[in-house]
Design an enzyme around this catalytic site. Structure first.
Site: not given
Length: 311
Positions: A58, A61, A123, A213, A275
């Protein structure tokens, strides 16, 4: 100065790509609360004393997002100053900055107050727009248009329809994919293409999210395949459109393969990150085609005007 701006554009693009992959890593590893509910501090400290793996992920990031903010701001200012003669520069600079700020604020809000998965899925999409805008800005700075003779490009309405349609639809597919991650639905359906050998149709929310999806991904694969065939048949003399669709098809194929492997590798981290990587690259290529599509109308008017003058 132009050489410095080129280096800055490349570094900024790479940094934003790391931010995108870092966000996917945070979600995949469940590290969103690695710094607790503190922001911009981490667990109430400038330098956290207890460094768990979730905290490191975290915090990393956040640091890359912060550096991206500085780099994007600098790139926007310099490109606005030195490349303002290029029509799209100001628009791309504004989009890069605004959407980067939006994704940072949304990330901070998710940490402090928490958000529903349906909101958190936005996001990634917001970050993707900022990334694509910086990539396009980088293409303008490196004068990719001149190398492909893109400034004289004229496309018919059918091709522009497919460019705009696929790009808008790809954003919907991105949202459904992000929703799969945030709903923890990556392994909701253990088989492919159907949900399960025993139950081909979904029966509960996570399975519906996963299958939704998959259906969306199959449709975009077919659409890009069709658009590529059109480009190969009718746009061989326009290499930027010709190769743009071929590259898009390669990327969507890789995206599909990795998506299937996510299921059969028990949602391995490497497959999940690949991905995210391939869809980020695909969206950037599609956005470049959109930019060419907006130019096509202007180029057609200029060509018609010149034709009238010569008569």
């Amino acid at each position: 100065m132009q050489r410095f701006i080129k280096w800055l554009a490349v570094i900024t693009s790479l940094d934003l790509l790391i931010v995108l992959l870092g966000g996917a890593l945070v979600t995949k590893t469940g590290s969103g609360q690695g710094c607790g509910k503190s922001w911009p501090l981490c667990n109430g400290e400038f330098v956290p004393s207890n460094l768990s793996m979730e905290t490191i992920i975290e915090l990393s990031h956040r640091l890359t997002s912060g550096s991206a903010g500085i780099l994007v701001t600098l790139l926007c200012i310099l490109s606005w100053k030195y490349y303002k003669h290029v029509r799209e520069t100001k628009t791309l600079a504004i989009l890069s900055f605004v959407f980067l700020v939006a994704q940072a604020l949304m990330g901070a809000a998710a940490v402090v107050w928490g958000q529903m998965p349906a909101v958190l899925a936005i996001h990634f999409g917001i970050s993707l727009i900022s990334f694509a805008s910086v990539i396009l800005l980088t293409c303008l700075i490196f004068e990719i248009d001149q190398k492909f003779d893109a400034r004289s490009l004229i496309m018919d309405k059918k091709m522009k329809f497919h460019i705009y349609g696929v790009t808008i639809y790809s954003y919907i597919v991105v949202y459904t994919g992000a929703l799969v991650r945030h709903e923890r639905a990556s392994l909701a359906c253990p088989d492919f293409p159907l949900c399960s050998k025993n139950r081909p149709m979904p029966t509960q929310l996570h399975e519906w999210v996963q299958m939704g999806h998959r259906v969306a991904a199959m449709l975009i694969f077919a659409w890009i395949l069709y658009a590529m065939i059109l480009a190969i048949r009718h746009y061989k003399q326009q290499p930027v459109v010709y190769w743009g669709w071929i590259i898009s098809f390669i990327l969507v194929t890789l995206q599909a393969i990795v998506g299937i492997l996510v299921v059969f590798t028990n949602a391995s981290l490497s497959m999940a990150l690949l991905h995210s990587l391939f869809i980020s690259c695909l969206f950037a290529v599609l956005c470049y085609l959109v930019m060419l599509g907006t130019r096509s109308k202007v180029n057609a008017k200029e060509a018609a005007s010149i034709s009238k003058q010569t008569k």
